[in-house]
Write an enzyme that holds these catalytic residues in place. Structure first.
Site, PDB file in Angstrom:
ATOM      1  N   CYS A  95       0.854  -1.193   0.000  1.00  0.00           N
ATOM      2  CA  CYS A  95       0.000   0.000   0.000  1.00  0.00           C
ATOM      3  C   CYS A  95       0.886   1.238   0.000  1.00  0.00           C
ATOM      4  O   CYS A  95       1.859   1.294   0.761  1.00  0.00           O
ATOM      5  CB  CYS A  95      -0.884  -0.026   1.246  1.00  0.00           C
ATOM      6  SG  CYS A  95      -2.011   1.373   1.359  1.00  0.00           S
ATOM      7  N   LEU A  96       0.555   2.211  -0.824  1.00  0.00           N
ATOM      8  CA  LEU A  96       1.362   3.440  -0.887  1.00  0.00           C
ATOM      9  C   LEU A  96       1.358   4.191   0.448  1.00  0.00           C
ATOM     10  O   LEU A  96       2.254   4.986   0.707  1.00  0.00           O
ATOM     11  CB  LEU A  96       0.850   4.356  -2.008  1.00  0.00           C
ATOM     12  CG  LEU A  96       1.135   3.863  -3.434  1.00  0.00           C
ATOM     13  CD1 LEU A  96       0.389   4.711  -4.459  1.00  0.00           C
ATOM     14  CD2 LEU A  96       2.629   3.876  -3.735  1.00  0.00           C
ATOM     15  N   HIS A 141     -10.135   1.023   2.245  1.00  0.00           N
ATOM     16  CA  HIS A 141      -9.618   2.345   2.621  1.00  0.00           C
ATOM     17  C   HIS A 141     -10.767   3.309   2.952  1.00  0.00           C
ATOM     18  O   HIS A 141     -10.637   4.156   3.833  1.00  0.00           O
ATOM     19  CB  HIS A 141      -8.804   2.952   1.476  1.00  0.00           C
ATOM     20  CG  HIS A 141      -7.355   2.551   1.463  1.00  0.00           C
ATOM     21  ND1 HIS A 141      -6.488   2.851   2.486  1.00  0.00           N
ATOM     22  CD2 HIS A 141      -6.615   1.886   0.533  1.00  0.00           C
ATOM     23  CE1 HIS A 141      -5.273   2.387   2.177  1.00  0.00           C
ATOM     24  NE2 HIS A 141      -5.327   1.790   1.007  1.00  0.00           N
TER      25      HIS A 141
END
Ligand code: CO
Length: 162
Positions: A95-96, A141
């Site tokens: 995940c960034l 998210h």
């Protein structure tokens, strides 16, 4: 076009907040979705969700058919997973917003997702495999859930305890 700043951290309050439903399909939303897409491409992400750029609204961008001839990027507003296969699949995720962390996560192999496009028109897609995985990760998210919450135990991160 603008590249947006990606926020990070497992305990970041914005990343842990449930995002609001989008009601207005205006030029501002379109610009935001374009920026989100540009940011995802620039940072080599497969998907990106609004909370990751500090906006708690229900918008995601996802890459389908990654590295294939029919690769495409889709912006989804107010995505809602309405069907999930009983069959599950384990796959590696990152995940960034959690740089350097990777782990195996169990996801539904197939899903049906309903969403609005940027014009506010309802769309529905049946997805499988990596396409379904990316949408499940990005939809999480929007509810303040990160992949590390769902990670299969005994993977890489356990090594950090040695
Ligand atoms: Co993510």
């Amino acid at each position: 076009m603008a590249i947006l700043k990606i926020i990070t951290g497992e305990d970041n309050k914005i990343l842990r907040t449930r995002s609001s439903v989008v009601l207005k399909f205006d030029a501002r939303l379109k610009k935001f979705a374009r920026d989100l897409k540009e940011t995802m491409i620039k940072r080599d992400g497969l998907g990106l969700a609004s909370p990751q750029v500090a906006q708690n609204i229900r918008v995601i961008v996802v890459t389908f058919n990654y590295k294939r001839e029919n690769e495409r990027i889709v912006a989804m507003v107010n995505p809602d997973i309405v069907e999930k296969s009983d069959e599950m699949e384990i796959g590696e995720e990152g995940c960034l917003s959690l740089p350097g962390r990777f782990g195996k996560v169990t996801r539904h192999k197939m899903i049906v997702v309903e969403f609005s496009d940027l014009e506010g028109i309802k769309q529905v897609l049946k997805l499988a495999g990596l396409n379904a995985r990316v949408v499940q990760h990005e939809c999480d998210h929007l509810d303040g859930v990160l992949f590390v919450d769902k990670m299969v135990k005994g993977e890489k991160e356990e090594n950090l305890l040695i």
